[in-house]
Design an enzyme around this catalytic site. Structure first.
Site, PDB file in Angstrom:
ATOM      1  N   LYS A  16      65.820-109.636 -65.300  1.00  0.00           N
ATOM      2  CA  LYS A  16      66.148-110.818 -64.502  1.00  0.00           C
ATOM      3  C   LYS A  16      66.642-110.356 -63.131  1.00  0.00           C
ATOM      4  O   LYS A  16      67.377-109.356 -63.045  1.00  0.00           O
ATOM      5  CB  LYS A  16      67.228-111.633 -65.230  1.00  0.00           C
ATOM      6  CG  LYS A  16      67.589-112.951 -64.557  1.00  0.00           C
ATOM      7  CD  LYS A  16      68.598-113.755 -65.384  1.00  0.00           C
ATOM      8  CE  LYS A  16      68.978-115.073 -64.743  1.00  0.00           C
ATOM      9  NZ  LYS A  16      69.935-115.869 -65.527  1.00  0.00           N
ATOM     10  N   SER A  53      68.899-120.801 -66.580  1.00  0.00           N
ATOM     11  CA  SER A  53      68.409-120.196 -65.368  1.00  0.00           C
ATOM     12  C   SER A  53      67.462-119.024 -65.594  1.00  0.00           C
ATOM     13  O   SER A  53      66.756-118.628 -64.667  1.00  0.00           O
ATOM     14  CB  SER A  53      69.588-119.711 -64.537  1.00  0.00           C
ATOM     15  OG  SER A  53      70.278-118.652 -65.194  1.00  0.00           O
ATOM     16  N   SER A  78      71.970-120.316 -70.260  1.00  0.00           N
ATOM     17  CA  SER A  78      70.829-119.807 -69.482  1.00  0.00           C
ATOM     18  C   SER A  78      69.952-118.784 -70.190  1.00  0.00           C
ATOM     19  O   SER A  78      68.909-118.402 -69.653  1.00  0.00           O
ATOM     20  CB  SER A  78      71.319-119.218 -68.162  1.00  0.00           C
ATOM     21  OG  SER A  78      71.697-120.231 -67.275  1.00  0.00           O
TER      22      SER A  78
END
Lengths: 95, 484
Positions: free
Chosen positions: B76, B151, B175
């Site tokens: 990420k 997210s 998330s």
């Protein structure tokens, strides 16, 4: 609850964020909507409830007061927006 | 090769069925072929990946390489990667190239895993739909007109679309679990303090926690074995032995007491999601677990408490983005205040600005006690709900999110509608507990997630239950159309 224009302007100053005059009504409406959500907290009976700022009362470790990091000024200044002679530069603050 | 799980890839690499270079080339080709459809990967590190893969093959040739040596993964874009842009999904950091690695990245480098690139995400991890990214929205591989969740939407879509067998992610209010649920994969948020936060760009420091995403619980265990470590550089990282999470996957689950919170099956839960989760509970019962109804009476206060605490911490954390030392700076500032204000309003997107303003409001003189102080007391109530529940049950199970993936723009005008997407996941962050999501059904052609919440540091038991569930169900093996 509706946040007033003056409050939005004060928040913008505190947050160092410029809010466009055209969007100030939208910003106010959406912030008010979120604050109406968080106002549900007031329904909770928290008399004699201790507040916590971290999960499961975890405490932060302390370490010996020793220098552990090496000087990486050059590596950090390569990625800076503006530098001069080893210094980070910003617009002039005092005439 | 893209349909192999990480566990199968490890066996294939160690038995020389294929090399790490071949595997890496295969996934790089898939990213080239499919990423235009998903927008899941925002930086591809092709040359670096192939170099690392060559070194991994040399280590594998010695016969003593660690488990994940040579396995390609995505990170990420919230984890700092030395020499590779780390944007956090924001214009503010579009030009930021960190001079160091996050501890999580370092752990994977040490083991010889291959970084393929960095995944798209909601800006500064603030969002539940991946629509707030500076780099545009990520599309859900199951339905490209729908969001992947957020997210960590880029990581979830990349794993679901078989662009990588696994990815790192972070979870502040859901998330990892919510995008895992919406994309039909497995994802785990560990106990707060289990994984180092050092080098992970901070959103809300008392809630943020990194964890793995993969297709199976078995793979999540392999990734967590590498991610979890004590790190002196993170003062909230807990100095506690890391168990081998793979070792207990096959323990029998018969006799486990599973708490079912009645509050998680109330108004707002999509009937299809409810049916899928209830069917999963029946499947678990057939494996011999005992289902026990429990109550988490302060659940309805978790979203309001979170939307004070998280923005308050964010407003402090994001004050570092001022255009001085790194990241974006506005052009031709007329003075210092102008530089701060324009840098931040031009560099941050709308949702990030909104959360900074909310946090500033809640922390400002006259409002601090009513909002921040009150939210911290409610946080204690929420934590105590779980402490009481875990005195009687081993794990808690329920839905991960209220409905399957929704269409782009469906919750665009109302931030509160978007915030309620995390209604079942936020409480575990406030309490610091571990939680995971595994696929448990389909509604309207879109995946549904089953959430498993564990007691503190009981990730092994959650993974055990998830793995055993995946031995008798095949939801985790299903793939979006055109993928297999």
């Amino acid at each position: 609850m509706i946040i007033k224009r003056e409050e939005i302007e004060k928040l913008a100053t505190l947050s160092r964020i410029s809010i466009d005059e055209k969007t100030i009504t939208d910003v106010s409406e959406r912030l008010s909507s979120v604050l109406n959500l968080v106002d549900q907290l007031q329904t909770a009976n928290t008399d004699s409830v201790q507040s916590i700022s971290r999960p499961f009362q975890v405490s932060q470790r302390l370490r010996a007061d020793e220098i552990t990091e090496s000087n990486q000024r050059d590596a950090f200044q390569v990625i800076a927006p503006a530098t001069d002679n080893g210094l980070f530069t910003v617009p002039k603050m005092i005439d | 090769m893209h349909n192999y799980t990480i566990a199968e890839l490890v066996k294939g690499l160690q038995s020389k069925q294929f090399s790490s270079v071949e595997l890496t080339q295969h996934f790089l080709a898939r990213i080239r072929q499919f990423n235009d459809q998903y927008n899941a990967v925002i930086t591809v590190t092709e040359d670096q990946a192939l170099q690392v893969a060559q070194l991994a093959d040399q280590r594998l040739a010695t016969g003593s390489a660690p488990a994940l040596c040579g396995v390609p993964l995505l990170h990420k874009d919230i984890f700092c990667t030395k020499g590779v842009r780390t944007s956090c999904g924001s214009k503010m950091l579009d030009n930021f190239i960190p001079p160091y690695n996050a501890t999580v990245v370092e752990n994977f480098e040490q083991t010889g895993a291959v970084m393929l690139g960095k995944t798209n995400m909601d800006e500064f991890a603030m969002g539940s739909s991946n629509e707030t990214s500076f780099y545009g929205p990520v599309k859900n591989p199951w339905a490209t007109d729908c969001v992947p969740g957020g997210s960590s939407g880029g990581s979830a879509a990349a794993v679901a679309g078989r662009l990588a067998p696994g990815a790192t992610a972070t979870d502040t209010g859901g998330s990892i679990r919510q995008p895992a649920a919406l994309c039909g994969i497995s994802g785990l948020k560990p106990t707060y303090g289990r994984v180092s936060r050092w080098g992970m760009i901070a959103f809300a420091s008392s809630l943020d926690q990194a964890g793995p995403m993969a297709r199976t619980a078995e793979d999540c265990a392999l990734l967590l074995n590498c991610m979890a470590s004590f790190d002196d550089k993170d003062s909230t990282c807990v100095d506690r032995e890391v168990p081998d999470y793979s070792a207990s996957l096959n323990k029998p689950v018969k006799g486990l007491r599973i708490g079912i919170p009645k509050e998680y099956f109330s108004e707002g839960l999509h009937p299809g999601t409810e049916a899928a989760v209830k069917k999963a509970l029946t499947d678990l019962e057939a494996q011999g677990v005992e289902l026990v109804e429990i109550s988490l009476p302060n659940s309805d206060l978790s979203v309001p408490a979170y939307y004070v605490i998280a923005p308050a911490e964010a407003s402090a954390n994001l004050s570092r983005f001022d255009g001085v030392k790194y990241g974006y700076r506005c052009e031709n500032p007329k003075d210092l205040q102008d530089m701060y204000c324009r840098t931040r309003s031009e560099g941050f997107g709308e949702e990030v600005q909104r959360r900074i303003l909310i946090g500033t409001y809640c922390l400002s003189a006259g409002y601090y006690d009513a909002y921040y102080g009150k939210a911290q007391q409610v946080r204690q109530l929420i934590e105590q709900d779980f402490v009481k529940a875990f005195a009687d049950v081993d794990l808690i199970v329920g839905p991960t999110c209220p409905s399957p993936a929704f269409k782009f723009g469906a919750k665009g005008d109302d931030p509160v509608a978007m915030y309620l997407e995390d209604i079942y996941t936020i409480a575990t962050n406030l309490a610091g507990l571990p939680g995971m999501s595994v696929p448990c059904g389909m509604v309207e052609g879109k995946p549904v997630g089953l959430q498993i919440i564990g007691n503190y540091f009981d990730e092994a038991r959650m993974l055990n239950l998830a793995h055993q569930f995946q031995q008798v169900t095949d939801w985790h093996t299903q793939a979006p159309e055109g993928i297999l």
